[in-house]
Design a protein around this motif. Sequence first.
Motif, short mmCIF file in Angstrom:
data_model
loop_
_atom_site.label_atom_id
_atom_site.label_comp_id
_atom_site.label_asym_id
_atom_site.label_seq_id
_atom_site.Cartn_x
_atom_site.Cartn_y
_atom_site.Cartn_z
N PRO A 2 0.84 -1.20 0.00
CA PRO A 2 0.00 0.00 0.00
C PRO A 2 0.88 1.26 0.00
CG PRO A 2 0.07 -0.97 2.19
CD PRO A 2 0.81 -1.90 1.29
N TRP A 3 0.33 2.38 -0.51
CA TRP A 3 1.08 3.63 -0.55
C TRP A 3 0.13 4.78 -0.27
CZ3 TRP A 3 6.36 3.91 -1.59
CH2 TRP A 3 6.91 5.21 -1.66
N THR A 4 0.52 5.64 0.64
CA THR A 4 -0.31 6.82 0.92
C THR A 4 0.52 8.09 0.79
OG1 THR A 4 0.14 6.64 3.28
CG2 THR A 4 -1.89 5.60 2.49
N ILE A 5 -0.18 9.17 0.49
CA ILE A 5 0.44 10.50 0.43
C ILE A 5 -0.31 11.38 1.43
CG2 ILE A 5 1.11 12.43 -1.06
CD1 ILE A 5 0.30 10.53 -3.44
N SER A 28 10.17 12.51 0.33
CA SER A 28 10.23 11.16 -0.24
C SER A 28 10.25 10.12 0.88
CB SER A 28 11.49 10.99 -1.08
OG SER A 28 11.50 11.88 -2.18
N LEU A 29 9.89 8.90 0.54
CA LEU A 29 10.01 7.79 1.50
C LEU A 29 11.48 7.64 1.91
CD1 LEU A 29 8.50 5.26 2.76
CD2 LEU A 29 9.42 3.97 0.83
N ALA A 30 11.70 7.28 3.19
CA ALA A 30 13.07 6.98 3.64
C ALA A 30 12.99 5.76 4.55
CB ALA A 30 13.68 8.16 4.37
N ASP A 31 12.88 4.60 3.96
CA ASP A 31 12.75 3.36 4.73
C ASP A 31 13.98 2.49 4.51
OD1 ASP A 31 12.18 0.96 5.89
OD2 ASP A 31 10.40 0.53 4.66
N PRO A 32 14.85 2.41 5.54
CA PRO A 32 16.10 1.66 5.36
C PRO A 32 15.90 0.19 5.03
CG PRO A 32 15.77 2.28 7.67
CD PRO A 32 14.72 2.98 6.88
N GLU A 33 14.71 -0.36 5.36
CA GLU A 33 14.47 -1.77 5.03
C GLU A 33 14.37 -1.96 3.51
OE1 GLU A 33 14.62 -4.13 7.21
OE2 GLU A 33 14.88 -2.65 8.81
N GLN A 34 13.81 -0.94 2.84
CA GLN A 34 13.62 -1.06 1.39
C GLN A 34 14.70 -0.31 0.62
OE1 GLN A 34 9.41 -0.34 0.14
NE2 GLN A 34 9.11 0.19 2.28
N PRO A 48 5.56 5.05 -6.40
CA PRO A 48 4.47 5.09 -7.37
C PRO A 48 4.11 6.50 -7.83
CG PRO A 48 3.55 4.94 -5.18
CD PRO A 48 5.04 4.97 -5.01
N VAL A 49 4.70 7.52 -7.19
CA VAL A 49 4.38 8.88 -7.61
C VAL A 49 5.56 9.81 -7.36
CG1 VAL A 49 3.16 9.40 -5.44
CG2 VAL A 49 2.68 10.78 -7.47
N ARG A 50 5.91 10.57 -8.38
CA ARG A 50 7.02 11.51 -8.31
C ARG A 50 6.61 12.82 -8.97
NH1 ARG A 50 11.62 10.29 -12.56
NH2 ARG A 50 12.19 12.40 -11.94
N LYS A 95 11.21 11.99 -5.95
CA LYS A 95 10.68 10.65 -6.26
C LYS A 95 9.97 10.03 -5.05
CE LYS A 95 14.00 9.29 -9.81
NZ LYS A 95 15.23 8.53 -10.09
N SER A 96 9.14 9.04 -5.33
CA SER A 96 8.48 8.22 -4.30
C SER A 96 7.98 9.09 -3.13
CB SER A 96 9.43 7.12 -3.81
OG SER A 96 9.86 6.33 -4.90
N ILE A 97 7.09 10.02 -3.46
CA ILE A 97 6.61 11.03 -2.50
C ILE A 97 5.61 10.42 -1.52
CG2 ILE A 97 5.27 13.18 -2.31
CD1 ILE A 97 6.50 13.93 -5.09
N VAL A 98 5.84 10.69 -0.22
CA VAL A 98 4.91 10.22 0.82
C VAL A 98 4.23 11.37 1.56
CG1 VAL A 98 5.93 7.95 1.24
CG2 VAL A 98 6.82 9.95 2.48
N LYS A 99 4.84 12.57 1.45
CA LYS A 99 4.25 13.69 2.18
C LYS A 99 4.39 14.99 1.39
CE LYS A 99 4.54 13.86 6.74
NZ LYS A 99 4.99 14.17 8.11
N ILE A 100 3.34 15.79 1.45
CA ILE A 100 3.35 17.11 0.80
C ILE A 100 2.87 18.10 1.84
CG2 ILE A 100 2.27 18.52 -0.99
CD1 ILE A 100 1.97 15.86 -2.61
N ARG A 101 3.71 19.12 2.09
CA ARG A 101 3.33 20.12 3.09
C ARG A 101 3.25 21.50 2.46
NH1 ARG A 101 7.38 20.67 7.12
NH2 ARG A 101 5.79 21.63 8.43
#
Length: 313
Positions: free
Chosen positions: A99-102, A169-175, A220-222, A235-241
């Motif tokens: 799943p992916w959320t913004i 952008s996402l920053a997940d060290p697992e991925q 999924p979105v840049r 790239k791979s945007i998860v938050k917009i402020r």
Amino acid sequence: MLIQKPADILPSEITDRALYQRRRDFIKAAAAGAIAGSLGLPAQAAVRGTPLANVQKSIWTLDEKPTPYESVTTYGNFYEFGPDKDSPGKNAHRLRTRPWTITVEGEVKKPRTFAIEDVLKWGALEERTYRFRCVEGWSMVVPWIGFPFSEIARHVEITGDAKYVEFVSLADPEQMPYVRVPLLDWPYVEGLRIDEALHPLTLMTVGLYGEVLPNQTGAPVRLVLPWNYGFKSAKSIVKIRFVREMPKSSWMKSAPDEYGFYSNVNPDVPHRRWSQAQERRLGEFLKRKTLPFNGYAEQVAKLYTGMDLRKNY
Ligand SMILES: Nc1nc2c(c(=O)[nH]1)N[C@H]1C(S)=C(S)[C@@H](COP(=O)(O)O)O[C@H]1N2
Ligand SMILES: [Mo]
């Protein structure tokens, strides 16, 4: 003068792309199957993307020959997956795009967290062929698919105090293995002035070449901003402020004298360490002249009237 002989041209540049790709897919799928089989991994990662439905041609498109898919997807920057141009293509299969959320917050009346599936239902997507220029001197022409960023602003009802936009952008060290390495200040952050963000050319991008974005291109979105240097296209945007003050981007933090906030493509303003007068289009041999605003001056120069673009680089 050097003339490119047919023997020097890569097969990927002369074969019909789709045919070529089908053949490659077959070879890759077969190879991935063999390797994955021995490692116990799913073979999916190496296979071409899903076609995107509900796509219309846009008026904001350029009549220029696109850069081969193979070049666009094997050469790029996505530091979360490593510092080399081929690192994203090699490592981004680790990214999980569902799943992916913004999350959209800040100076808005209706802060929201959108699931990417819902965003894709907002309406028809647009195909737009844009020029894209990296600050390092390479460029490409890509048939992107997306929707104007202004759609996001409309859905959350921005207030009059929204002067800038910050993209995270996402920053997940697992991925993303290189998020454990301090190549940049993670998460990757970029920013735009509100009028740049709301300009009709500013594209929230979910696909290229008719298909969903391959992971290495920021799935999924840049963002894609054709008149700014490539690093503005987070790239791979998860938050917009939506914010009142000018955001500090990851690049401004790591090298403030080399990367300004505006980052307009400008052949007259050299990077601190190299000229920006020319560029090499991926897959091409001879260099081209870089154009002011990457050729989009007619559309965007008015956003910067009265500004000294040698200072505001
Ligand atoms: N999250 C994130 N976004 C990023 C980057 C990055 O390292 N991380 N690199 C930027 C740079 S420098 C460029 S040139 C473009 C490259 O996009 P491409 O790989 O689609 O060509 O992505 C930009 N967006
Ligand atoms: Mo870049």
